[in-house]
Motif scaffolding. Sequence first.
Motif, short mmCIF file in Angstrom:
data_model
loop_
_atom_site.label_atom_id
_atom_site.label_comp_id
_atom_site.label_asym_id
_atom_site.label_seq_id
_atom_site.Cartn_x
_atom_site.Cartn_y
_atom_site.Cartn_z
N LEU A 1 44.51 37.78 41.41
CA LEU A 1 44.40 38.64 40.13
C LEU A 1 42.78 39.19 40.27
CD1 LEU A 1 45.70 35.98 37.74
CD2 LEU A 1 46.90 38.10 38.55
N ASP A 2 41.73 38.94 41.45
CA ASP A 2 41.23 39.55 41.05
C ASP A 2 40.92 40.13 41.88
OD1 ASP A 2 38.91 37.83 39.22
OD2 ASP A 2 38.48 37.03 41.14
N LEU B 1 42.70 48.25 41.10
CA LEU B 1 43.24 48.94 40.37
C LEU B 1 41.89 50.05 39.60
CD1 LEU B 1 45.43 46.29 38.02
CD2 LEU B 1 45.87 48.82 39.17
N ASP B 2 41.06 49.18 39.93
CA ASP B 2 39.76 49.43 39.44
C ASP B 2 39.42 50.92 40.70
OD1 ASP B 2 38.50 48.58 36.87
OD2 ASP B 2 37.38 46.97 38.39
N GLN B 3 39.80 50.80 42.05
CA GLN B 3 39.52 51.93 42.76
C GLN B 3 40.86 53.34 42.80
OE1 GLN B 3 40.55 50.06 45.99
NE2 GLN B 3 38.17 49.56 46.87
N GLN B 4 42.23 52.49 42.35
CA GLN B 4 42.85 53.61 41.94
C GLN B 4 42.63 54.63 40.68
OE1 GLN B 4 46.43 50.88 41.53
NE2 GLN B 4 46.58 51.31 43.58
N MET B 5 42.59 53.68 39.82
CA MET B 5 41.43 53.98 38.52
C MET B 5 40.05 54.86 38.88
SD MET B 5 41.39 50.71 35.97
CE MET B 5 40.37 51.67 34.77
N LEU C 1 46.86 56.75 34.54
CA LEU C 1 45.41 56.01 34.01
C LEU C 1 45.82 55.25 33.73
CD1 LEU C 1 42.83 56.00 34.73
CD2 LEU C 1 42.18 57.78 33.31
N LYS C 2 46.91 55.39 32.06
CA LYS C 2 47.00 54.09 30.95
C LYS C 2 47.64 52.78 31.48
CE LYS C 2 48.66 54.45 26.09
NZ LYS C 2 49.65 52.90 26.13
N GLN C 3 48.69 53.85 32.81
CA GLN C 3 49.51 52.79 33.26
C GLN C 3 48.77 51.14 33.59
OE1 GLN C 3 52.85 54.64 35.06
NE2 GLN C 3 53.82 55.35 34.11
N LYS C 4 47.47 51.80 34.86
CA LYS C 4 46.25 50.83 35.16
C LYS C 4 45.75 50.55 34.04
CE LYS C 4 46.47 54.20 39.77
NZ LYS C 4 47.57 55.23 38.99
N VAL C 5 45.35 50.90 33.53
CA VAL C 5 44.37 50.06 32.40
C VAL C 5 45.11 49.72 32.03
CG1 VAL C 5 43.36 50.10 30.64
CG2 VAL C 5 42.87 52.52 32.13
N ASP C 6 46.93 49.74 31.46
CA ASP C 6 47.59 48.64 30.24
C ASP C 6 47.91 47.47 31.52
OD1 ASP C 6 47.12 50.31 28.53
OD2 ASP C 6 49.16 51.44 28.67
N ARG C 7 47.80 47.73 33.41
CA ARG C 7 47.72 46.88 34.41
C ARG C 7 46.91 46.35 34.28
NH1 ARG C 7 50.68 42.97 36.49
NH2 ARG C 7 50.62 42.08 38.70
N LYS C 8 45.87 46.40 34.65
CA LYS C 8 44.59 45.73 34.72
C LYS C 8 44.19 44.72 33.23
CE LYS C 8 39.14 46.18 34.44
NZ LYS C 8 38.72 46.96 34.99
N ASN C 9 44.26 45.48 31.92
CA ASN C 9 44.67 44.73 31.01
C ASN C 9 45.49 43.18 31.26
OD1 ASN C 9 42.05 46.18 29.75
ND2 ASN C 9 43.75 47.90 28.45
N ALA C 10 46.43 43.87 31.43
CA ALA C 10 47.65 42.24 31.64
C ALA C 10 47.43 41.15 31.96
CB ALA C 10 48.64 43.13 32.28
N GLY D 1 35.79 45.80 37.08
CA GLY D 1 35.94 44.60 36.44
C GLY D 1 36.19 43.76 35.50
N ARG D 2 36.04 42.26 34.93
CA ARG D 2 36.35 42.20 33.96
C ARG D 2 36.52 42.38 32.69
NH1 ARG D 2 36.84 35.90 36.28
NH2 ARG D 2 37.87 36.20 38.20
N SER D 3 36.64 43.59 32.24
CA SER D 3 35.81 44.66 30.87
C SER D 3 37.32 44.96 30.96
CB SER D 3 35.32 45.59 31.84
OG SER D 3 35.10 46.92 30.42
N THR D 4 37.50 45.60 29.42
CA THR D 4 38.93 45.75 28.49
C THR D 4 37.71 47.37 28.30
OG1 THR D 4 37.58 44.90 26.32
CG2 THR D 4 40.06 43.85 28.47
#
Length: 449
Positions: free
Chosen positions: A68-69, A75-79, A206-215, A419-422
């Motif tokens: 997961l990390d 995802l952070d890199q893609q964002m 970008l929103k999809q990546k953020v949503d995926r990360k939050n999931a 990282g682990r940030s929403t």
Amino acid sequence: MKGKATIAVLTSASLVLGGFGFIGDDVVRAESLKDKIHDVKEKREENKSEQDQTKKEIEKIKHNQDLLDAEIKKLDQQMGETETKIDQKEKDIAKTREEIEKLKAEIAVLKKRIEERDKMLKERVTAMYENGGTVQYIEVILGSKSFGDFLDRIFALNEIAEQDKEILEAHKNDKQKLEETKQKVEKELAQLNQQMKELESLKASLKQKVDRKNALLSDLKEEEKHMHEELGKLEDEQDLLRKQQAAFEAEKRRQEEEARRAAAARAAAEAAARKAAAERAAKEKAAAKKSSSSQSSSNSSSNSNSTSSKPAVKKPSVSSSLFMKPSAGYFTSGYGPRWGSMHPGVDIARGGTVPVVASASGTVIKSYYSSSYGNVIFIAHYLNGQTYTTVYAHLRSRNVGNGASVQKGQQIGIMGNTGRSTGQHLHFEIHKGQWNMSKSNAINPRQFF
């Protein structure tokens, strides 16, 4: 006169003894810093034994957590890449709009010129109609008074005809250019619409990546309930302690160098004071020999003050407190109990591209990507005889590397959501002493700003 000479000698002795006092303070500070380095070394030894015990428990959940990390890091890199593309696309859109405005201005000029020429041609046609149509060469011949007059009339008619031809040709070219410019505007508008669609697509991506990360963060919620502010794996702590020791040693060398420079400056000042005192005593003795009634010459001294101007910073402004606020924004979470655990720092949030600066001058301990804190920077400080460690987490990007020397107010990164940030924010910690995994040295940053 003898009394004044005695005072001058005593003044010189006082300055010399005062210099020893300053040197003693430097020795005390150096010894204090050596003690801090020794404490860090001992902490590293304790940490190694704790690692051996804790690793057995961590191995049970390590595999899934690592997967997961890794996904979060990807995802952070893609964002980050998507945000860069969005910035470039917005610049392209602004440039296209500028081109459209230029073309519209050109169209306005062409339209005005065509309208003026249309008016002139209409007046010519009306005049020709009122005069009975086009003048025939036979009328020119019959109306000529002489052969020379006949030739003049022929040349005049030819010149008028040529001018009319040029006017009509220019009129035709302007109309053609007007149509071409209109087509170019339509093309630019179509390109602008396409760019706007691409921008919306990038934002949606970008929103999809953020949503995926939050999931993914939600999947880890139970495991990391008490790990939200942890700096990753125990191996990172050992590496961090090693770099922390190196940073404190670098600070020690810097302090010693400053002490040497200060001692040299004091020695020079004391030598100058002794020389001045000797010169004053000699002058007073000479004056006393000349006349016992003469008044002693007054001595004047000039003091020079040196000020160091800090480089101007945009945001935030450098403050006079021990630590300054490291970024613009509002506090979304404070120091203390939170979500059933201790929050060892403060959270500062603000939208857009927000610069993050060093809260005080010091040496970078470690600058790297952490699975929990994303892009994070640790800085060691030695202020007023006390060591401190500051932490800057969840950065979008980092501007400084390991071992770098930074000044108070110097930009070290940009606020982010790694990282682990929403959500975009800066997590900021101050530790009185060295950082440790239990964060037992953490203090409330709000007391400084």
